[in-house]
Design a protein around this motif. Structure first.
Motif: not given
Length: 381
Positions: A169-172, A210-212, A346-348, A352-357
Motif C-alpha cells: 500500500k502507501e509508501r512511507v 518517491n514517498p506517499d 489510520d488518520q495519517f 495521505i489518500r486525501d492528499h493524493k486524491k
C-alpha cells in the motif's frame, strides 16, 4: 556486591548491584510504568540516561525476544526498588540481569526509589553517577562534576543504512531519529511499504524514494541538537503528508517557527492523560520525553494546538493550518502502554489518500526524474 548512585546535589544512595560491573554517568530520570521494563530498557529515547522505575518489583517476568523496541538497550544505568533474579513467565527467555550483563549496563536495587523520585520531581532531573566500584566519595564527586551529558544521542541510536519493511500500500519514509520498532509494526500492520532512513538523510534523498508520506520518529535528547533535521523537515512541509511522534513533533514545531524548552522532570510512563481539543476526549497515553513545545511560541506561526496534557497543560499535539501535517508528543504505538491512540496511524493514512486524491499530478520528484531520463536518452542518440 554493593552499588552506589550519586546525584549532582551530593545525595548518595547505596544498594545492591545487578547487571554488569562498572561505572557510568547520565541524566537520572524516572518512569511511572507498572509493566514494560523491557520496552523501556530498549527504547532509544533513553540513550544516555539512568532510568529509575517507580514500580517496586522489576524483573519478575524476564526478557522476551519479541518485545525489544531496538536492537539493543542504550540506557546508562537501571535503578529499581527490588530486582527479581528468577523470573516466572511462559514467554520469558532469560533474566533482566543477563540482559544488562550482556550490554555492559549497571543496575542498582534495594534503594528508596520513592525518595529518589520525589527528589527528581521537586528539584528536576539531575546528573548522576552509578558505580559498583569502591572509590572514595570525594573521587566520585570529582568525576561526576566533570562529566558531560551526551548531545549526540540521535546519531548513536539512528540506523546507519536505509532498510525497508515491504508492503503493498502507501509508501512511507520513516526518518529514524532513534525510532522504536513499534512504529514500523503499526505502519506494516496497515500494509504500508515502509522505508527507514538515517537521521541525516537530506530532503533531496528522501524525494528520490518517491514517498506517499513521511513519518518523523521519536528519539533521544534535545531537538536543538539536530538543526540539520529541522532544516530537512522544513523543506518537506507542504510537499508530502507528514506525521511526527515525540522528537519528530518537536522538530516539526522548530521547523515551523515555534520553540522548545526543557521540562523540569519530563513525562515518562504509560499513564499520562491527554485531551484532544476537537472532541474533549481524554486518552491515556505512553510518553517518554524531557522537552516540550513552548505554548507562547505558537503565536505567529501556521501551527494549531490539537492536544494538551491534562496534568500540566503542556502541548501534546500540533497540526499545520495549511499543509497536511500533524504531530503528537506522546507514543501512539505504545510499547509499553495503552493503545488508545493507535487510530492516529489510520488518520495519517487517510491524510495521505486525501492528499493524493486532491493532488492528482505526479509528485515533483517523479516529474524531475522523468525529465532527466528523457534528457539522458536524447543525449545518447
Amino acid at each position: 556486591m554493593q552499588a552506589r548512585l550519586l546525584l549532582e546535589d551530593g545525595t548518595l544512595f547505596t544498594g545492591l548491584a545487578f547487571g554488569a560491573e562498572g561505572q557510568s554517568t547520565g541524566e537520572v530520570v524516572f518512569n511511572t510504568g507498572i509493566t514494560g521494563y523491557q520496552e523501556v530498557l530498549s527504547d532509544p529515547s533513553y540513550c544516555g540516561q539512568i532510568v529509575t522505575m517507580t514500580y517496586p518489583l522489576i524483573g519478575n517476568y524476564g526478557i522476551t525476544r519479541d518485545d525489544f523496541e531496538a536492537v539493543r538497550p542504550y540506557i546508562h544505568g537501571f535503578v529499581v526498588r527490588r530486582h527479581e533474579p528468577v523470573p516466572s513467565n511462559w514467554r520469558g527467555e532469560y533474566s533482566l540481569d543477563r540482559l544488562l550483563k550482556e550490554y555492559g549496563i549497571t543496575g542498582i536495587s534495594d534503594i528508596d526509589t520513592r525518595m529518589l523520585t520525589r527528589k527528581l520531581r521537586n528539584f528536576g532531573t539531575m546528573k548522576g553517577l552509578l558505580t559498583t566500584g569502591s572509590e572514595r566519595i570525594e573521587e566520585l564527586q570529582e568525576r561526576l562534576g566533570v562529566a558531560q551529558l551526551l548531545h549526540d544521542q540521535v546519531a548513536r541510536t539512528s540506523t546507519k543504512n536505509i532498510f525497508s519493511a515491504p508492503g503493498n500500500k502507501e509508501r512511507v519514509v520513516l526518518i529514524d531519529f532513534g525510532a522504536k520498532s513499534g512504529i514500523v509494526k503499526e505502519l506494516s500492520k496497515r500494509g504500508c511499504d515502509v522505508i527507514v532512513v538515517p537521521h541525516d538523510t537530506t530532503a533531496d534523498q528522501i524525494r528520490r524514494l518517491n514517498p506517499d508520506g513521511i513519518q518523523l520518529s521519536n528519539g533521544p535528547g534535545d531537538p536543538k541538537d539536530v538543526p540539520y533535521a529541522v532544516e530537512t523537515v522544513k523543506q518537506l512541509i507542504g510537499e508530502f503528508p507528514i506525521f511526527g511522534i515525540c522528537l519528530g513533533h518537536q522538530l516539526f514545531a522548530l521547523a515551523s517557527g515555534a520553540d522548545t524548552t526543557r521540562l523540569k522532570f519530563g513525562h515518562r510512563g504509560g499513564n499520562h492523560p491527554v485531551k484532544e481539543l476537537a472532541t474533549n476526549r481524554c486518552y491515556i497515553t505512553s510518553q517518554n520525553h524531557g522537552y516540550t513545545v513552548l505554548e507562547d511560541s505558537i503565536a505567529g506561526t501556521d501551527l494549531e494546538v490539537t492536544h494538551i496534557n491534562n496534568n500540566d497543560g503542556s502541548i501534546e499535539g500540533l497540526k499545520h493550518k495549511k499543509h497536511p501535517v500533524f504531530t503528537v508528543q506522546y507514543h501512539p504505538e505504545a510499547a509499553p502502554g495503552p493503545h488508545d491512540s493507535s487510530y492516529l496511524f489510520d488518520q495519517f493514512l487517510d491524510m495521505i489518500r486525501d492528499h493524493k486524491k486532491n493532488n492528482p499530478l505526479k509528485p515533483l520528484q517523479t516529474r524531475l526524474q522523468e525529465t532527466l531520463k528523457g534528457e539522458l536518452q536524447y543525449a545518447q542518440k
